[in-house]
Design a protein around this motif. Structure first.
Motif, PDB file in Angstrom:
ATOM      1  N   UNK A   1      35.454  42.601  33.142  1.00 43.01           N
ATOM      2  CA  UNK A   1      35.537  43.015  31.618  1.00 43.01           C
ATOM      3  C   UNK A   1      36.741  43.875  31.287  1.00 43.01           C
ATOM      4  N   UNK A   2      37.273  44.630  32.620  1.00 47.51           N
ATOM      5  CA  UNK A   2      38.397  45.560  32.169  1.00 47.51           C
ATOM      6  C   UNK A   2      39.541  44.403  32.179  1.00 47.51           C
ATOM      7  N   UNK A   3      39.511  43.478  33.162  1.00 42.62           N
ATOM      8  CA  UNK A   3      40.580  42.401  33.164  1.00 42.62           C
ATOM      9  C   UNK A   3      40.789  41.774  32.039  1.00 42.62           C
ATOM     10  N   UNK A   4      39.515  41.386  31.550  1.00 37.90           N
ATOM     11  CA  UNK A   4      39.631  40.516  30.078  1.00 37.90           C
ATOM     12  C   UNK A   4      40.101  41.608  29.029  1.00 37.90           C
ATOM     13  N   UNK A   5      39.822  42.594  29.030  1.00 38.45           N
ATOM     14  CA  UNK A   5      40.495  43.658  27.881  1.00 38.45           C
ATOM     15  C   UNK A   5      41.979  43.544  27.954  1.00 38.45           C
ATOM     16  N   UNK A   6      42.324  43.815  29.382  1.00 35.58           N
ATOM     17  CA  UNK A   6      43.955  43.841  29.408  1.00 35.58           C
ATOM     18  C   UNK A   6      44.438  42.641  29.074  1.00 35.58           C
ATOM     19  N   UNK A   7      43.812  41.495  29.131  1.00 39.84           N
ATOM     20  CA  UNK A   7      44.432  40.261  28.854  1.00 39.84           C
ATOM     21  C   UNK A   7      44.564  40.033  27.293  1.00 39.84           C
ATOM     22  N   UNK A   8      43.492  40.565  26.573  1.00 41.33           N
ATOM     23  CA  UNK A   8      43.658  40.639  25.134  1.00 41.33           C
ATOM     24  C   UNK A   8      44.696  41.403  24.708  1.00 41.33           C
ATOM     25  N   UNK A   9      44.893  42.822  25.290  1.00 41.14           N
ATOM     26  CA  UNK A   9      45.735  43.605  24.720  1.00 41.14           C
ATOM     27  C   UNK A   9      47.116  42.832  24.850  1.00 41.14           C
ATOM     28  N   UNK A  10      47.395  42.349  26.132  1.00 35.33           N
ATOM     29  CA  UNK A  10      48.798  41.790  26.396  1.00 35.33           C
ATOM     30  C   UNK A  10      48.948  40.482  25.451  1.00 35.33           C
ATOM     31  N   UNK A  11      47.831  39.757  25.110  1.00 35.66           N
ATOM     32  CA  UNK A  11      48.017  38.838  24.299  1.00 35.66           C
ATOM     33  C   UNK A  11      48.252  39.040  22.766  1.00 35.66           C
ATOM     34  N   UNK A  12      47.816  40.004  22.375  1.00 31.26           N
ATOM     35  CA  UNK A  12      47.913  40.516  21.077  1.00 31.26           C
ATOM     36  C   UNK A  12      49.615  41.321  20.816  1.00 31.26           C
ATOM     37  N   UNK A  13      50.006  41.798  21.953  1.00 31.10           N
ATOM     38  CA  UNK A  13      50.949  42.551  22.035  1.00 31.10           C
ATOM     39  C   UNK A  13      52.341  41.180  22.186  1.00 31.10           C
ATOM     40  N   UNK A  14      52.017  40.212  22.802  1.00 30.35           N
ATOM     41  CA  UNK A  14      53.031  39.329  22.969  1.00 30.35           C
ATOM     42  C   UNK A  14      52.927  38.551  21.467  1.00 30.35           C
ATOM     43  N   UNK A  15      51.999  38.358  20.730  1.00 26.85           N
ATOM     44  CA  UNK A  15      52.040  37.964  19.364  1.00 26.85           C
ATOM     45  C   UNK A  15      52.883  38.794  18.616  1.00 26.85           C
TER      46      UNK A  15
ATOM     47  N   UNK B   1      32.029  21.805  49.388  1.00 28.01           N
ATOM     48  CA  UNK B   1      30.628  22.080  49.647  1.00 28.01           C
ATOM     49  C   UNK B   1      29.773  22.852  48.921  1.00 28.01           C
ATOM     50  N   UNK B   2      28.457  22.467  48.565  1.00 24.38           N
ATOM     51  CA  UNK B   2      27.584  23.370  47.840  1.00 24.38           C
ATOM     52  C   UNK B   2      27.059  24.349  48.725  1.00 24.38           C
ATOM     53  N   UNK B   3      27.292  25.461  47.893  1.00 28.91           N
ATOM     54  CA  UNK B   3      26.487  26.765  48.455  1.00 28.91           C
ATOM     55  C   UNK B   3      25.953  27.415  47.393  1.00 28.91           C
ATOM     56  N   UNK B   4      24.983  28.293  47.741  1.00 33.87           N
ATOM     57  CA  UNK B   4      24.451  29.319  46.767  1.00 33.87           C
ATOM     58  C   UNK B   4      25.144  30.456  46.366  1.00 33.87           C
ATOM     59  N   UNK B   5      25.268  30.644  45.412  1.00 36.12           N
ATOM     60  CA  UNK B   5      26.000  31.947  44.881  1.00 36.12           C
ATOM     61  C   UNK B   5      24.925  33.040  44.269  1.00 36.12           C
ATOM     62  N   UNK B   6      24.954  34.121  45.108  1.00 37.11           N
ATOM     63  CA  UNK B   6      23.747  35.142  44.887  1.00 37.11           C
ATOM     64  C   UNK B   6      24.762  36.104  43.746  1.00 37.11           C
ATOM     65  N   UNK B   7      23.523  36.869  42.993  1.00 36.36           N
ATOM     66  CA  UNK B   7      24.092  37.670  41.862  1.00 36.36           C
ATOM     67  C   UNK B   7      25.226  38.547  42.044  1.00 36.36           C
ATOM     68  N   UNK B   8      25.254  39.272  43.375  1.00 37.83           N
ATOM     69  CA  UNK B   8      26.218  40.345  43.762  1.00 37.83           C
ATOM     70  C   UNK B   8      27.737  39.529  43.940  1.00 37.83           C
ATOM     71  N   UNK B   9      27.576  38.368  44.165  1.00 33.08           N
ATOM     72  CA  UNK B   9      28.692  37.797  44.296  1.00 33.08           C
ATOM     73  C   UNK B   9      29.577  37.359  42.841  1.00 33.08           C
ATOM     74  N   UNK B  10      28.823  37.414  41.689  1.00 31.61           N
ATOM     75  CA  UNK B  10      29.417  37.005  40.545  1.00 31.61           C
ATOM     76  C   UNK B  10      30.706  37.648  40.380  1.00 31.61           C
ATOM     77  N   UNK B  11      30.617  38.963  40.712  1.00 31.84           N
ATOM     78  CA  UNK B  11      32.036  39.673  40.095  1.00 31.84           C
ATOM     79  C   UNK B  11      33.265  39.406  40.901  1.00 31.84           C
ATOM     80  N   UNK B  12      32.941  38.702  42.220  1.00 29.15           N
ATOM     81  CA  UNK B  12      34.165  38.064  42.766  1.00 29.15           C
ATOM     82  C   UNK B  12      34.779  36.656  42.260  1.00 29.15           C
TER      83      UNK B  12
END
Length: 199
Positions: free
Chosen positions: A58-72, A42-53
């Motif tokens: 950005x904090x999640x992405x930062x944690x992913x990067x830290x975990x990635x570097x730690x694993x390497x 179903x096509x629907x309109x995504x409003x700007x306030x819904x983008x975060x969901x």
């Protein structure tokens, strides 16, 4: 730098000469669709306030990067503590170097066995080869620069049409990135060969 430019120029020239021959070959292309797998969206309109969901913060992405570097870092440290020919880094290095040759099959049956064992035993490492294996990292950086130089050189050509430019860029990119594609194919095949049935 001169050797890179001459290599790129020779590649472009060779592809230009072979272009007319390639056009005479007819390649049958077929596409089929699995109608039973179609999904209604179903096509629907995504409003700007819904983008975060809809995506990670950005904090999640930062944690992913830290975990990635730690694993390497852990991968490299573990491998440095026990240097053996059948270990992860030596096996990955030898297999990738074989992919840089004319065929992806130019490695020993032992390396193929070790390669598949590592893929099966350490699925969390899949996708980290470029950062954890120095030979792969250096080679990919060099080839990326080659592709960039080749694309810029082709785009500067004034005697060819836009369609020819697109075709040349695609051919040169495929040629230069061939080792990475061979290695990716081997990874996929190893995953398929070592995958356990779900049921």
């Amino acid at each position: 730098e001169d050797s890179t430019d001459s290599s790129v120029s020779s590649t472009v020239s060779a592809l230009s000469r072979g272009k007319k021959r390639a056009r005479t070959e007819t390649i049958a292309k077929r596409v089929s669709f699995d109608e039973s797998a179609n999904e209604l969206c179903n096509d629907y309109i995504v409003y700007h306030d819904d983008f975060a969901n809809q995506w990670y913060s950005s904090e999640d992405m930062k944690q992913f990067k830290i975990l990635y570097k730690s694993q390497v870092t852990d991968i490299i440290q573990v491998e440095l503590d026990k240097k053996q020919a059948k270990n992860y880094l030596p096996v990955m290095t030898r297999v990738f170097k074989a992919c840089c040759e004319s065929s992806a099959e130019d490695f020993s049956s032992k390396d193929k066995l070790y390669f598949e064992k590592w893929i099966a035993a350490t699925p969390s490492r899949t996708g980290m080869e470029r950062l954890s294996v120095r030979a792969i990292r250096k080679d990919k950086a060099r080839r990326r620069e080659e592709i960039k130089c080749a694309v810029l050189e082709i785009q500067d050509e004034t005697m060819v049409s836009m369609d020819e430019v697109d075709e040349l860029i695609a051919e040169v990119s495929r040629d230069i990135s061939a080792p990475s594609r061979r290695f990716a194919t081997l990874l996929a095949q190893a995953q398929q060969n070592t995958a356990k049935p779900l049921f």
